[in-house]
Scaffold this active site. Structure first.
Site, PDB file in Angstrom:
ATOM      1  CD  GLU A 185       8.304  72.152 113.988  1.00  0.00           C
ATOM      2  OE1 GLU A 185       8.720  72.477 112.850  1.00  0.00           O
ATOM      3  OE2 GLU A 185       8.072  70.976 114.317  1.00  0.00           O
ATOM      4  CG  HIS A 206      15.325  63.967 117.181  1.00  0.00           C
ATOM      5  ND1 HIS A 206      16.065  64.226 116.055  1.00  0.00           N
ATOM      6  CD2 HIS A 206      14.028  63.951 116.775  1.00  0.00           C
ATOM      7  CE1 HIS A 206      15.257  64.340 115.020  1.00  0.00           C
ATOM      8  NE2 HIS A 206      14.016  64.186 115.427  1.00  0.00           N
TER       9      HIS A 206
END
Lengths: 322, 327
Positions: free
Chosen positions: B60, B129
Site C-alpha cells: 500500500e 478490518h
C-alpha cells in the site's frame, strides 16, 4: 587534462555547493536560518556527477539533505539561499525550508523529510515516464539510514517488478544520524539489496567526480533502454554533523581528517592545478563562486517574507476545502 | 434515469473518465485479472488493457506513493485500497506526500489523485478490518474526503473526484455495493461541498453520510409512525462540509442527531456539532446528540458486532431524547 571544460564546470558547481553551505551554516549561527539545516559538505561529487550524467528532461528526487542536487540541477543560489532564509523569493516561497527544496522547472521534485517515503514517489515519476513514453529517467537519492525502512523496499520492489526507468542512488555516508553503519544494518554492502529484487547494481567510492558521472551514466542508460532500475551505492562522507545541532561526537577527529584527505573537490582542484591554464581558470571560478554566494546572502537578506495569503492558496489548487 | 447498483455506478464513473482522459488509470490489489476484490473493476481490464488497469503486489505504501509521484508529473491516478483499513500502512504517503507536496513546494506542484475503496464495518470481519478511516483523514488540510450513500452520488462524485486537481479520498462501503438506485444518464457530475436532503421533515434533523444514511431513513420511518417527523441530511462530502444545509435544517427543526460509524472521541460528528453550535446556537432547543460506533474495537461475534455498530434503535432513542419524548 581530459575534458577540461567539463572539469571546470564540475569544479565550479562543487565549489559553489560547498561555499553556499558554509555560508548557510554561518547564517544559521547568526539566526538567519531556522529549523533544521543538513549540510551536504563532503558529498558534492555525487550530486554534481549525477547532474552531468542526467539529461534536462530527466527527474531527480532526494532526501532532506537536498541543497547540493538542487543547485547542481540548475536552481539559482538566490532561490536556494532565500528559501533557507524563509523568504518568498525562495524556491518554495519560504514555505518549504532547507528540507523542502523544489524546482519543477529543473525537474527537481524535492526535498523530502520522511525517510524512505520519497522512493515510491520517485518510482511514480518513473512510472509516468513509462506510461507516457516520454523517455525520461528518474534518479532518486537516499542515505544509508533509509536502507532499512519499509517504503524504500516497496519502492524498489515495484520499480523492479515493472522495470521502471529509475536509478536508486544510495549515498552511503556511513552514519544514520549518529548511528554507524555497523550498528544499523546487518549487511553493510547495501548494493546487495539489489539482488533481492533482481536489479542491476554498482558500488564505488565517490573520490572522482568523473567516475561518479560515468558509472551513473551506465545505470541511466540501462533505465532508458527499458532494462529496469539499478541500485548504485556510492560510499561518501559528510564532514559536518547530521544537522547543525549535531557536534558529531560519535566519530573521531582522525576519521574525519582521513576522509578529508581524500576529498573529491580537493582532488579535482589538484588535477586542475596541474596545468597553468586550468589553474588560472579555477582561480577565476573561485572568485565568481564567492561573488555568487555573497550575492545570494544579500538577496536573501533583502527579500520580503511570504504573507499569510499564500497559505490557503498553496494548500489546495481549487477552492479551500473546509 | 438508469437503475444500477452502487458498485456498477462506481465502475461506470471510472470507465467514462478513462474513456474521456487517457491520463486516468486504475491501480490496486486484484483490480485487473481477479476483476476486483468486490468486483467494482469487473470487465475493466478487458476494456482498457493492462497498461491502464494495473494489479499491484501487497504494497500500500508503495503503490500509494507511485500514484502520488505519477500525479505530480501530470497523470490522474485512481488508487484502489482493497479496503480503507489497509490505507493505514500508507498513511504517511497520504499525510506527508499527497496532502503536503503542494504547500511545501510553494504551490509548484499539484496532486490530482483519487484514493478509493470500501470503508467502515462490513459483516463480522473483525477489529482490524472494520475501521471508519474518514475520521483520521478529514483532519488533514490538503485532502478532500467524500462518502456518497447512493449509486447516483457514487457515480457523480467519483467523476468529480477524478477531475479534481487536488487529492480526493473517496469512501465506499462493502455493505452499499449491492444497493440499487436510479442514476441520471449522460455526463453526471456531483460537485463537492453540497449535502443532500434525503428526507424532508420538521421536528428533528438527522445528519449522516454513507451507509448510515440508510439506517437514518429507516429510523425516520419508525419515528414518523410515532408522530416525530425527521429531516435526514446526507452530507455526501465531509471535507469540504456543507454548513449551509446544516444551518437551514436546524433553523427549521431546532434539534439534531448526528449518526455515523466511527468512535465517539472526536471525528466527523464532533466537527458537525461544533459547526452547528457556532453557526446556529440560537436556533437550538436541545443539546445535539451523536450516535456512533461504541468506543471499543470491533468484535467478531455477530450479536456483539451489531451491538457495537450504530443501529436504527439507537438513532430512534437519540431523536426521542432531543425531542424530549424520553429522558
Amino acid at each position: 587534462m581530459k575534458e577540461a571544460k567539463t572539469a571546470l564546470e564540475m569544479y565550479r558547481m562543487m565549489q559553489l555547493i560547498r561555499r553556499f553551505e558554509e555560508e548557510a551554516a554561518r547564517a544559521y549561527s547568526l539566526g538567519k536560518i531556522g529549523g533544521f539545516l543538513h549540510l551536504y559538505i563532503g558529498q558534492e561529487a555525487i550530486a554534481v556527477g549525477a547532474a552531468h550524467a542526467l539529461e534536462a528532461t530527466d527527474s531527480v528526487v532526494t532526501t532532506y539533505r537536498d541543497h547540493g542536487i538542487a543547485l547542481a540541477r540548475g536552481m539559482t543560489s538566490n532561490a536556494g539561499m532565500a528559501e533557507l532564509f524563509g523568504k518568498v523569493t525562495g524556491c518554495s516561497k519560504g514555505l518549504g525550508g532547507s528540507m523542502h527544496f523544489f524546482d519543477k522547472e529543473h525537474r527537481m521534485y524535492g526535498g523530502h523529510g520522511i525517510i524512505g517515503s520519497h522512493l515510491p514517489l520517485a518510482a511514480g515519476i518513473a512510472f509516468a515516464s513509462k506510461y507516457t513514453g516520454d523517455g525520461g529517467v528518474t534518479m532518486v537519492f537516499y542515505g544509508d539510514g533509509a536502507a532499512s525502512i519499509g517504503a524504500t523496499h516497496e519502492g524498489m520492489s515495484l520499480a523492479a517488478l515493472w522495470k521502471l526507468p529509475i536509478v536508486f542512488v544510495c549515498e552511503n555516508n556511513q552514519y544514520s544520524m549518529g548511528t554507524s553503519l555497523e550498528r544499523s544494518i546487518s549487511v553493510t554492502d547495501m548494493s546487495t539489496k539489489a539482488d533481492a529484487y533482481g536489479m542491476a547494481k554498482d558500488r564505488f567510492v565517490a573520490e572522482d567526480v568523473f567516475e561518479v558521472r560515468d558509472r551513473l551514466k551506465v545505470a541511466i542508460e540501462r533505465a532508458r533502454r527499458g532494462e529496469g532500475p539499478t541500485l548504485v551505492e556510492i560510499l561518501t562522507y559528510r564532514y559536518r554533523g547530521h544537522s547543525m545541532s549535531d557536534p558529531a561526537k560519535y566519530r573521531t577527529k582522525e576519521e574525519v581528517e582521513d576522509h578529508k584527505r581524500r576529498d573529491a573537490l580537493n582532488r579535482l582542484r589538484a588535477d586542475l592545478d596541474a596545468s597553468t591554464d586550468t589553474r588560472a581558470a579555477a582561480e577565476a571560478l573561485d572568485a565568481s563562486v564567492e561573488a555568487e554566494v555573497a550575492e545570494s546572502i544579500r538577496f536573501a537578506d533583502a527579500s520580503p517574507e511570504p504573507t499569510a495569503d499564500l497559505l490557503e492558496a498553496t494548500t489546495y489548487v481549487g477552492e479551500f476545502a473546509r | 434515469m438508469k437503475s444500477m447498483r452502487y458498485r456498477e455506478a462506481v465502475r461506470e464513473a471510472i470507465a467514462e473518465e478513462m474513456e474521456r482522459d487517457s491520463r486516468v488509470f486504475l491501480m490496486g490489489e486484484e483490480v485487473a485479472q481477479y476483476q476486483g476484490a468486490y468486483k467494482v473493476s469487473e470487465g475493466l481490464l478487458e476494456r482498457f488493457g493492462e497498461k491502464r488497469i494495473i494489479d499491484t503486489p501487497i504494497t500500500e505504501a508503495g503503490f500509494a506513493g507511485i500514484g502520488i509521484g505519477a500525479a505530480i508529473v501530470g497523470l490522474r491516478p485512481i488508487i484502489e485500497f482493497m479496503t480503507w483499513n489497509f490505507s493505514a500502512v500508507a498513511f504517511d504517503q497520504l499525510l506527508n506526500n499527497a496532502a503536503k507536496l503542494r504547500q511545501m513546494s510553494g504551490g509548484q506542484l499539484s496532486v490530482p489523485i483519487v484514493f478509493r475503496g470500501p470503508n467502515g464495518s462490513a459483516r463480522q470481519v473483525g477489529s482490524q478490518h472494520s475501521h471508519s478511516m474518514e475520521h483520521f483523514y478529514v483532519h488533514v488540510p490538503g485532502l478532500k474526503v467524500v462518502a456518497p450513500a447512493t449509486p447516483a452520488d457514487a457515480k457523480g462524485m467519483l467523476k468529480a473526484a477524478i477531475r479534481d486537481d487536488d487529492p480526493v479520498l473517496f469512501l465506499e462501503s462493502e455493505t452499499l455495493y449491492s444497493v440499487k438506485g436510479d442514476v441520471p444518464e449522460g455526463d453526471y457530475v456531483v460537485p463537492f461541498g453540497k449535502g443532500r436532503i434525503a428526507r424532508e421533515g420538521k421536528d428533528c434533523t438527522l445528519i449522516s453520510y454513507s451507509r448510515m444514511v440508510h439506517v437514518c431513513l429507516e429510523a425516520a420511518e419508525a419515528l414518523a409512525a410515532k408522530g416525530i417527523d425527521c429531516e435526514v441530511i446526507d452530507l455526501r462530502s465531509l471535507r469540504p462540509l456543507d454548513e449551509e444545509i446544516l444551518v437551514q435544517s436546524i433553523s427549521k427543526t431546532h434539534r439534531a442527531v448526528v449518526a455515523y460509524e466511527g468512535w465517539p472521541y472526536g471525528g466527523v460528528g464532533a466537527e458537525v456539532v461544533d459547526r452547528i453550535q457556532r453557526l446556529a446556537f440560537d436556533e437550538l432547543d436541545a443539546p445535539i446528540l451523536r450516535v456512533t460506533t461504541l468506543d471499543v474495537p470491533m468484535p467478531y461475534n455477530a450479536k456483539l458486532e451489531q451491538h457495537v455498530i450504530p443501529q436504527a434503535d439507537r438513532v430512534i432513542a437519540a431523536v426521542e431524547a432531543v425531542t424530549y419524548r424520553r429522558d
